[in-house]
Design an enzyme around this catalytic site. Sequence first.
Site, short mmCIF file in Angstrom:
data_model
loop_
_atom_site.label_atom_id
_atom_site.label_comp_id
_atom_site.label_asym_id
_atom_site.label_seq_id
_atom_site.Cartn_x
_atom_site.Cartn_y
_atom_site.Cartn_z
N LYS B 100 0.77 -1.12 0.13
CA LYS B 100 -0.09 -0.10 -0.11
C LYS B 100 0.92 1.26 -0.06
O LYS B 100 1.50 1.52 0.93
CB LYS B 100 -0.80 0.04 1.37
CG LYS B 100 -1.79 1.32 1.24
CD LYS B 100 -2.48 1.43 2.52
CE LYS B 100 -2.97 2.96 2.76
NZ LYS B 100 -3.53 3.20 4.00
N GLY B 161 -7.97 9.27 9.02
CA GLY B 161 -8.16 9.39 10.56
C GLY B 161 -9.19 10.49 11.04
O GLY B 161 -9.41 10.73 12.05
N ALA B 187 -9.07 5.50 3.61
CA ALA B 187 -9.02 6.71 4.58
C ALA B 187 -10.42 7.70 4.42
O ALA B 187 -10.98 7.90 3.54
CB ALA B 187 -7.75 7.70 4.14
N GLY B 188 -10.47 8.12 5.79
CA GLY B 188 -11.64 9.03 5.95
C GLY B 188 -13.13 8.53 6.64
O GLY B 188 -13.92 9.25 6.92
N ASN B 209 -8.95 2.19 9.02
CA ASN B 209 -8.35 1.57 10.48
C ASN B 209 -9.17 2.19 11.74
O ASN B 209 -9.86 1.69 12.54
CB ASN B 209 -7.13 1.94 10.29
CG ASN B 209 -6.41 1.44 11.42
OD1 ASN B 209 -6.65 1.08 12.36
ND2 ASN B 209 -4.89 1.28 11.30
N THR B 210 -8.92 3.60 11.57
CA THR B 210 -9.39 4.34 13.01
C THR B 210 -10.73 4.38 13.06
O THR B 210 -11.22 4.18 14.23
CB THR B 210 -9.05 6.10 12.59
OG1 THR B 210 -7.77 6.05 12.18
CG2 THR B 210 -9.17 6.57 13.88
#
Lengths: 66, 256
Positions: B100, B161, B187-188, B209-210
């Site tokens: 990635k 994040g 992301a986001g 992830n977050t």
Amino acid sequence: MQITVNGENREYSTGTSLSELLKSIDIDERYVAVELNRKIVPRTQFNEKLLAENDTLEIVTFVGGG
Amino acid sequence: MADTVLKLGKYEFKSRLFVGTGKYETLDLMKEALEASGSEVVTVAVRRANVGCKPGESLLDYIDQKKYTILPNTAGCYSADEAVRTARLAREMGISDLIKLEVLGDKDTLLPDPVDTLKATEILVKDGFTVLVYTSDDPIMAKRLEDAGATSVMPAGAPIGSGQGILNPNNIRIILETLSVPVIVDAGVGTASDVTAAMELGCVGVLLNTGIAGAKDPVQMARAMKLACESGRLAYLSGRIPKKLYANASSPLKDF
């Protein structure tokens, strides 16, 4: 001889192999990749690779990330 | 329309949710959340190994590689050179040639550096990597990355994040129309509906992830994300009705 390991100077006796150095700092060879003077050392060469004065080692592993 | 497996180069996956392994309070909690997410691809970062202190448990002890494909990232790299170096070290771990690719331009926004991202993509593709590349939602940049040989282009829905969701669905739609490689939103993502929105647009997957790791109950959120991903995918495949300005009765309008 002086070896820089992940930014720290360490003292090793002449003729130390990469494998021996990893063992001395409790690193499990299965979980790391190693650069010697900015060049990757294939895992298969850890045993035979002998270190020299002023060598710089970068030892990395996988950590949590996104 | 029946679903097919997701193909990324030589890799095939049934699950379309890709999850990160960062920011969990404990590795046990991470393991449980990965399980609940149903994901088959988990991202990891490459960092200096601890030297001189007793080794803790390794992250890899908690990721069953029979179940999960490990996707190393180049997070934290701010130049093409650094990212290429990190990718090569990651490959040397002997797990896969997947990477990635993430080349950041700025520490506050964590927005990608487009010039170095393109440069690193070209180098890594030539070097035989399967490159999944993180980028902004700029359609032109996305196309340039496809042309450079990326296996998948992964536009951010919002900054890393930030949990803001898909800020510009129109850009994602244009990217989907323009590119032929699989597009994954990376992301986001903040909550389940963000994942559904990305999948309904036609993205082949979502990487986050977050959104899971930072939730109060990460394991439950992982399950929510899994269901959201499946829901969005099913809705996309089913072909939604067009949006209309006026009503259209569901019941027959005739009298008795």
